[in-house]
Design a protein around this motif. Structure first.
Motif, PDB file in Angstrom:
ATOM      1  N   LEU A 313     -24.119  10.450 -38.337  1.00  0.00           N
ATOM      2  CA  LEU A 313     -23.103   9.852 -37.464  1.00  0.00           C
ATOM      3  C   LEU A 313     -22.245   8.830 -38.200  1.00  0.00           C
ATOM      4  CD1 LEU A 313     -25.243   9.387 -34.247  1.00  0.00           C
ATOM      5  CD2 LEU A 313     -23.331  10.961 -34.524  1.00  0.00           C
ATOM      6  N   ASP A 314     -20.945   8.886 -37.950  1.00  0.00           N
ATOM      7  CA  ASP A 314     -19.968   7.920 -38.473  1.00  0.00           C
ATOM      8  C   ASP A 314     -19.893   7.904 -39.997  1.00  0.00           C
ATOM      9  OD1 ASP A 314     -19.084   6.804 -35.943  1.00  0.00           O
ATOM     10  OD2 ASP A 314     -21.084   5.940 -35.790  1.00  0.00           O
ATOM     11  N   ASP A 343     -24.308  12.392 -29.801  1.00  0.00           N
ATOM     12  CA  ASP A 343     -24.975  11.095 -29.899  1.00  0.00           C
ATOM     13  C   ASP A 343     -25.498  10.702 -28.520  1.00  0.00           C
ATOM     14  OD1 ASP A 343     -25.858   8.687 -30.870  1.00  0.00           O
ATOM     15  OD2 ASP A 343     -23.882   7.873 -31.327  1.00  0.00           O
ATOM     16  N   ARG A 346     -21.875   9.868 -26.690  1.00  0.00           N
ATOM     17  CA  ARG A 346     -20.615  10.441 -27.136  1.00  0.00           C
ATOM     18  C   ARG A 346     -20.869  11.729 -27.906  1.00  0.00           C
ATOM     19  NH1 ARG A 346     -19.308   7.671 -32.931  1.00  0.00           N
ATOM     20  NH2 ARG A 346     -21.461   7.252 -33.504  1.00  0.00           N
ATOM     21  N   TRP A 348     -19.403  13.252 -31.352  1.00  0.00           N
ATOM     22  CA  TRP A 348     -18.651  12.833 -32.522  1.00  0.00           C
ATOM     23  C   TRP A 348     -18.417  14.042 -33.422  1.00  0.00           C
ATOM     24  CZ3 TRP A 348     -20.256  12.580 -37.793  1.00  0.00           C
ATOM     25  CH2 TRP A 348     -19.359  11.914 -38.647  1.00  0.00           C
ATOM     26  N   GLU A 358     -11.524  11.800 -32.874  1.00  0.00           N
ATOM     27  CA  GLU A 358     -12.772  11.881 -33.633  1.00  0.00           C
ATOM     28  C   GLU A 358     -13.994  11.959 -32.731  1.00  0.00           C
ATOM     29  OE1 GLU A 358     -14.199   9.724 -37.664  1.00  0.00           O
ATOM     30  OE2 GLU A 358     -14.063   8.386 -35.934  1.00  0.00           O
ATOM     31  N   GLU A 359     -13.886  11.492 -31.501  1.00  0.00           N
ATOM     32  CA  GLU A 359     -15.040  11.490 -30.610  1.00  0.00           C
ATOM     33  C   GLU A 359     -14.603  11.563 -29.152  1.00  0.00           C
ATOM     34  OE1 GLU A 359     -16.327   6.964 -29.787  1.00  0.00           O
ATOM     35  OE2 GLU A 359     -16.674   7.610 -31.843  1.00  0.00           O
ATOM     36  N   ARG A 362     -19.664  11.560 -23.916  1.00  0.00           N
ATOM     37  CA  ARG A 362     -20.624  12.658 -23.813  1.00  0.00           C
ATOM     38  C   ARG A 362     -20.561  13.417 -22.491  1.00  0.00           C
ATOM     39  NH1 ARG A 362     -26.973  12.940 -25.553  1.00  0.00           N
ATOM     40  NH2 ARG A 362     -27.562  14.657 -24.197  1.00  0.00           N
TER      41      ARG A 362
END
Length: 462
Positions: A313-314, A343, A346, A348, A358-359, A362
């Motif tokens: 993530l990220d 996630d 969210r 991602w 980008e995201e 959820r």
């Protein structure tokens, strides 16, 4: 000559005038706007990049580098920022030296512009929620750990040096660690023109007693910043602190307490703190789901644990994953392809083509990720006609997806991390062969994640 008129255009492209002269080396490309930060030796201005049509931040050192040591220090800051490829560290876009007067060269840095100001300004409006502090702590702990892993100390971790992107009040904050003007190598003594740190209020106790800064002292400084965000006061001696939020809030406060122990040897590490902050948020999400539907809670907790194991993530874009989405788009003849990772709150996108965002939240994005769906690739012929996908942001808005195929990304122990998907802007029935191909590419994505995990473990096992 530097132009002081506002930038022509509208919205984000319009800047107010400034009286500050921009170095000749920058004047053709950038229009300097108002000052938005800085300190005794430098000023930071928002500016407009004429070439790329975007806002940037330009750091101008107020005193020209009249000594070799001063110039070296300024260049060291530029090289340090350039070496840190981390999502929670400000990105250096360009740097240079104004040499109109060869005897008095002047350094400038062109950096990404983070709208919203610094954390100090954010905290003037009140304390953050414990969830916001947890995510803030997670991102900043990972960023500071990356600085230390590169062999440097920041030396000035304060709310003023944490930039925060503008978000809704209850949303996850996206911090950026900034201002490396006081940074030095780990173990290095300050030069004759350098103090130990710019802001004594956030120094660790051992520094106030004369000791040199260490990685542990920066754990204290970050802990104090987070304590102020959580309680309103950067005072580790305060007792009976009331934080709202139940078990999660208590867990976050305990981590902050562990970061601000008086004995440096007793303080927690940045990696443990980052993992603890993430666990606090994830466990709260699991508790909420457990209250609504006890059945899936255990499996979701295990899935989130598996996701954390891969540490994806990220992370910045990577050629291996970008190659997959590029080949998927070409092979299946679609304008949109992406690797979606689910996630806690969210979805991602690790890699994306034809998608600007980008995201996504959820709840609205889950229907297109196959986390709760089938084990095999699947497709939707017309997303507008399917109630589960009609409100998805990519369907209701740009690029206005009408059909898509998704292949779950599944770990070796059966956890779905997300999905690889291909989407078209017209109704379309994907064939069995195309779905099988997409499934093969999803397996390649999973294999790439496994290779990254194996490499990281091999590195730390040395």
């Amino acid at each position: 000559m530097h132009q002081t008129r506002p930038v022509d255009g509208s919205g984000e492209d319009r800047l107010d005038a400034t009286d500050r002269r921009i170095p000749d080396a920058l004047s053709e490309r950038y229009v300097l706007g108002p000052r938005i930060g800085g300190g005794e030796t430098s000023s930071v201005h928002v500016a407009h990049d004429r070439l790329l049509g975007r806002r940037v931040a330009i750091k101008l050192f107020d005193a020209p580098a009249s000594s070799v040591e001063t110039l070296r220090r300024q260049e060291r800051e530029a090289r340090l920022i350039a070496s840190l490829d981390h999502y929670a560290v400000t990105t250096l876009l360009d740097a240079g030296v104004e040499t109109a007067d060869p005897a008095r060269p002047q350094l400038y840095l062109v950096m990404e512009h983070v709208p919203g100001g610094d954390l100090r300004r954010v905290l003037r409006s009140g304390r953050l929620t414990w969830q916001q502090v947890a995510w803030l702590g997670h991102d900043l702990a990972e960023a500071l750990d990356a600085v230390h892993a590169g062999g440097f100390l920041h030396r000035d971790v304060t709310p003023a040096n944490v930039l925060v992107a503008t978000r809704d009040a209850d949303a996850r904050l996206r911090p950026k660690l900034a201002d490396f003007g006081f940074a030095t190598e780990v173990g290095a003594l300050p030069g004759p023109d350098r103090s130990a740190s710019a802001t004594t209020a956030y120094l660790a106790p051992e520094q106030l007693e004369g000791a040199e800064p260490t990685t542990a002292s920066e754990v204290w400084s970050l802990g104090l910043v987070l304590l102020e965000a959580l309680t309103g006061r950067p005072d580790p001696s305060q007792e009976d602190v009331a934080v709202e939020g139940g078990e999660g809030a208590v867990a976050v406060l305990e981590i902050v307490r562990a970061m601000t122990r008086r004995d440096p040897a007793a303080r927690t590490t940045l990696r443990r703190a980052a993992a603890g902050f993430q666990d606090a948020v994830m466990e709260e999400q699991v508790r909420r789901r457990d209250a609504r539907d006890p059945g899936p809670a255990a499996s979701e907790a295990a899935r989130l644990a598996a996701l954390r194991r891969y540490n994806v993530l990220d992370t910045p874009p990577e050629k291996g994953f970008d190659r997959v989405t590029r080949v998927v788009a070409r092979t299946l003849d679609v304008p949109v392809s992406a690797i979606a990772i689910v996630d806690v709150d969210r979805v991602w996108l690790k890699s994306r083509r034809g998608v600007d965002r980008e995201e996504f939240d959820r709840p609205v994005a889950l229907a297109m990720t196959a986390v709760d769906g089938a084990d095999r690739p699947w497709s939707v012929r017309d997303a507008l006609q399917d109630p589960a996908t009609a409100e998805h942001p990519l369907v209701a808005g740009p690029p206005h997806v009408r059909s898509f195929a998704a292949a779950p990304i599944v770990t070796h122990d059966g956890h779905r991390l997300g999905a690889l998907y291909a989407a078209d802007v017209r109704p379309r029935a994907f064939t069995a062969g195309e779905l099988e191909t997409l499934g093969d590419f999803a397996a390649i994505v999973m294999n790439e994640l496994e290779l990254r995990l194996a490499s990281r473990r091999a590195l730390f096992d040395r």
